[in-house]
Design an enzyme around this catalytic site. Structure first.
Site, PDB file in Angstrom:
ATOM      1  N   CYS A   1     -10.980   0.462   7.555  1.00  0.00           N
ATOM      2  CA  CYS A   1     -10.402   1.736   8.000  1.00  0.00           C
ATOM      3  C   CYS A   1     -10.997   2.933   7.271  1.00  0.00           C
ATOM      4  O   CYS A   1     -11.132   4.009   7.843  1.00  0.00           O
ATOM      5  CB  CYS A   1      -8.894   1.719   7.807  1.00  0.00           C
ATOM      6  SG  CYS A   1      -8.359   1.207   6.160  1.00  0.00           S
TER       7      CYS A   1
ATOM      8  N   GLU B   1       0.855  -1.213   0.000  1.00  0.00           N
ATOM      9  CA  GLU B   1       0.000   0.000   0.000  1.00  0.00           C
ATOM     10  C   GLU B   1       0.880   1.249   0.000  1.00  0.00           C
ATOM     11  O   GLU B   1       0.693   2.177   0.795  1.00  0.00           O
ATOM     12  CB  GLU B   1      -0.917  -0.005   1.226  1.00  0.00           C
ATOM     13  CG  GLU B   1      -1.725  -1.290   1.356  1.00  0.00           C
ATOM     14  CD  GLU B   1      -2.654  -1.308   2.547  1.00  0.00           C
ATOM     15  OE1 GLU B   1      -3.869  -1.286   2.344  1.00  0.00           O
ATOM     16  OE2 GLU B   1      -2.156  -1.332   3.695  1.00  0.00           O
TER      17      GLU B   1
HETATM   18 ZN    ZN Z   1      -8.249   2.964   4.757  1.00  0.00          ZN
END
Ligand code: ZN
Length: 652
Positions: free
Chosen positions: A414, A321
């Site tokens: 998230c 990421e």
């Molecule tokens: Zn996130």
């Protein structure tokens, strides 16, 4: 340390007028600008930002609350409180989604106190968190229920301090808005435990996922308790010493490869990098550490000169990421996590407050209207986690990681609660004040009140139109002159300004038009920003989009969608015809989109061979009319291919 030994005074609940937003530098901070609080900047529901905030309150927030129950986050805390035997559900950092939703609820309740459902969520969850908290102040359901023997044992992956940080931010929101006084004591007991364990006489450790630094700084700002700020600084100072070990991806992944003041490039996991940078700015302005602020600005230059998408998204690699190499910005493989976009917005706000430089407000606007806004569906209940700039024909969705449509929730959830807290606190990011006047950074339909009784009503159809009408409703200032500063976005080449109907010539200085007057009530100011369609090209080193343009208008990036192509046309075959004029207007066939871009296109026929010797000659087929819609609206009408960067046909 027991709960009984600590008794923190809870600050008196402020009235809404005084309620500070998410970032509130202390009077001693080296901040150029001071944000208006949530009660001082009120978004009306007529404008786009106001509608986004209302949708957040009516749809996204209740949806998050429901999912915290069904996904098991609330159950995890019940188990930690000894009130349930249910198995732990979800990620080991699932508590952070509860904290973020609580924070969002607090910002929202500040202006909608009548929302009983949200109020019960805050009250019930706050009480549950208090019951789940250990005697010593520790609060984390995973390491209470599942792995108590591993408490603090794996700082590289445990996210314990990350979760603590989100708890602190929720408590700050609840206390600042006066929504609940009860969460702050819970947060402080945990923060005191952190000071005891990790403080000057404690262990030398940092968290693999930065976030606690910015949260501790804010907790200090709320309480004035210096050890919280000192601990934030200590966590920054300890970074880059290899304390986290090599881990699975190496120390660059969690920004532990070099001391924060010496780093020259943004690296690794984008959300971690950006939260760390937010904390660096917070600590820098509160401690006067200019080297730390310099480092943050240096990293900003690296991030925004070679590693940011035209939508404001960050992170070009799915693996880790992470940020990629300079100019590595592929459209179809863009990761662009929603949380990274939100973190970029938050980091740029802190840099704007610290320095007053317009470039930070420009990037806030870019990321808000594009990368952040695109992550939410029109119904407010579906979300992207990754935000590519191109979805190919035949895209094989790899589930959550590269979804071809917005999903209602994620196993790692998230992003949705992060959107909720940003949208709920949006009024806190519009404008600032200093002794000399009022500065407006983001335009929307809003009422702004600066200290000293200066009130300005702002009316605008921004971002669809560039005309911003302001009326000084109260002059304030005791008859003294003050300055109204209006940002002229970097995308805007020409604009006009009038005061009381009379044109005035004021060149923008450092990105702002500044009008200094003794303002009398009723005086009107109009800023009219020219908003032509722009055909934006990327730096030639961005190989992935060479030969392409992105269509933008004002702050909005536009895209092509399959839904607007004739049946059978493959989006990847479409070229922009440079000989045809590009126009922008409302169109009757797309009534829900206030401004649609229309351009000329050609369908290229490149043959079937994958590789060809020599230059490939594309035969152009049928001309067609191209319809471009705002990127933030893509994927709402139907699932299908999309692209932001459009190849330009060779001139005839
Ligand atoms: Zn996130």
């Amino acid at each position: 340390m027991t709960q009984q030994k600590l008794s923190h005074t809870v600050p008196a609940a402020p009235g809404l007028q005084e309620a500070a937003g998410p970032v509130a530098p202390t009077p001693a901070a080296l901040s150029a600008l001071r944000p208006l609080g949530l009660g001082q900047a009120r978004l009306r529901a007529e404008g786009l930002l106001g509608r986004w905030r209302r949708r957040n309150a009516e749809d996204t927030l209740p949806h998050c609350v429901d999912n915290l129950h069904t996904a098991g986050n609330i159950g995890n805390l019940r188990a930690a409180a000894g009130e349930s035997e249910d198995e732990f559900a979800g990620m080991w950092f699932a508590d952070s989604d509860v904290h973020k939703t609580l924070e969002a609820a607090a910002w929202q309740l500040a202006t909608s106190p009548e929302d009983d459902g949200l109020r019960s969520f805050v009250d019930d969850t706050t009480a549950l968190l208090a019951r789940a908290q250990r005697e010593d102040g520790y609060l984390n359901s995973y390491f209470t229920v599942v792995a108590p023997q591993e408490r603090w044992a794996k700082p590289d992956w445990s996210h314990e301090l990350y979760c603590a940080g989100h708890l602190f931010q929720a408590a700050v929101a609840a206390a600042r808005t006066g929504v609940s006084p009860d969460l702050l004591p819970v947060a402080r007991r945990f923060a005191d435990l952190l000071v005891e364990r990790f403080g000057p006489d404690g262990v030398e450790e940092v968290c693999g996922h930065p976030e606690v630094e910015t949260a501790l700084a804010e907790l200090y700002r709320l309480t004035g308790h210096r050890p919280y700020l000192d601990l934030a600084q200590r966590f920054l100072d300890l970074r880059g010493r290899g304390l986290l070990g090599h881990g699975r991806f190496g120390p660059r992944y969690y920004q532990d490869h070099q001391p924060v003041r010496e780093v020259r490039e943004v690296t690794g996991h984008a959300v971690r990098q950006l939260y760390l940078l937010a904390g660096m700015v917070d600590v820098a302005v509160e401690t006067g550490d200019l080297a730390l602020l310099d480092a943050a600005e240096r990293l900003w230059a690296d991030a925004f000169r070679s590693r940011t998408y035209v939508t404001g998204a960050h992170g070009s690699r799915h693996r880790e990421e992470a940020y990629g190499d300079p100019y590595e910005l592929p459209s179809d493989r863009a990761y662009g996590e929603t949380c990274a976009a939100i973190a970029s917005f938050q980091w740029n706000w802190r840099l704007l407050l610290a320095t007053g430089r317009a470039r930070y407000a420009d990037e806030m606007e870019r990321v808000l209207y594009n990368a952040v806004a695109a992550a939410v569906s029109s119904d407010g209940r579906h979300f992207f986690y990754s935000n590519p700039l191109q979805l190919r024909t035949g895209h094989a969705s790899s589930g959550e990681e590269a979804a071809s449509r917005r999903l209602p929730w994620y196993s790692c959830a998230c992003c949705p609660p992060n959107i909720a807290r940003l949208m709920a606190s949006l009024p806190g990011y519009l404008a600032t004040a200093d002794d000399g006047g009022l500065q407006i950074h983001l335009y929307g339909d809003a009422s702004l009140t600066a200290p000293g009784g200066r009130r300005v009503e702002m009316r605008t159809a921004y971002p669809w139109q560039g005309r911003i009408e302001l009326e000084v409703a109260e002059g304030g200032g005791g008859g003294q002159a003050w300055t109204l500063a209006l940002r002229v976005p970097a995308w805007c080449d020409t604009y006009t300004v009038s005061v009381g109907g009379e044109p005035v010539r004021v060149p923008a200085r450092d990105g702002y038009v500044r009008l200094t007057r003794v303002w009398t009530p009723g005086t009107t100011v109009v800023l009219d920003l020219d908003m032509p369609v722009r055909q934006v090209t990327a730096h030639p080193r961005v190989d992935a989009v060479r030969g392409c343009v992105a269509l933008t208008r004002g702050p909005l990036v536009y895209c092509l969608e399959q839904a607007d192509l004739p049946p059978g046309t493959v989006l990847e075959d479409v070229r922009l015809d440079p000989a045809v004029e590009v126009t922008a207007a409302r169109r009757e066939d797309l009534p829900d989109i206030p401004v649609v871009i229309t351009a000329g296109g050609l369908v290229a026929h490149a043959g079937d061979s994958l590789y060809t010797a020599g230059a490939r000659r594309e035969r152009t087929g049928t001309p067609l009319t191209l319809t471009a819609v705002p990127y933030f609206l893509w994927g709402n009408r139907s699932e299908g291919p999309m692209r932001v960067w459009i190849p330009v046909a060779a001139a005839g």
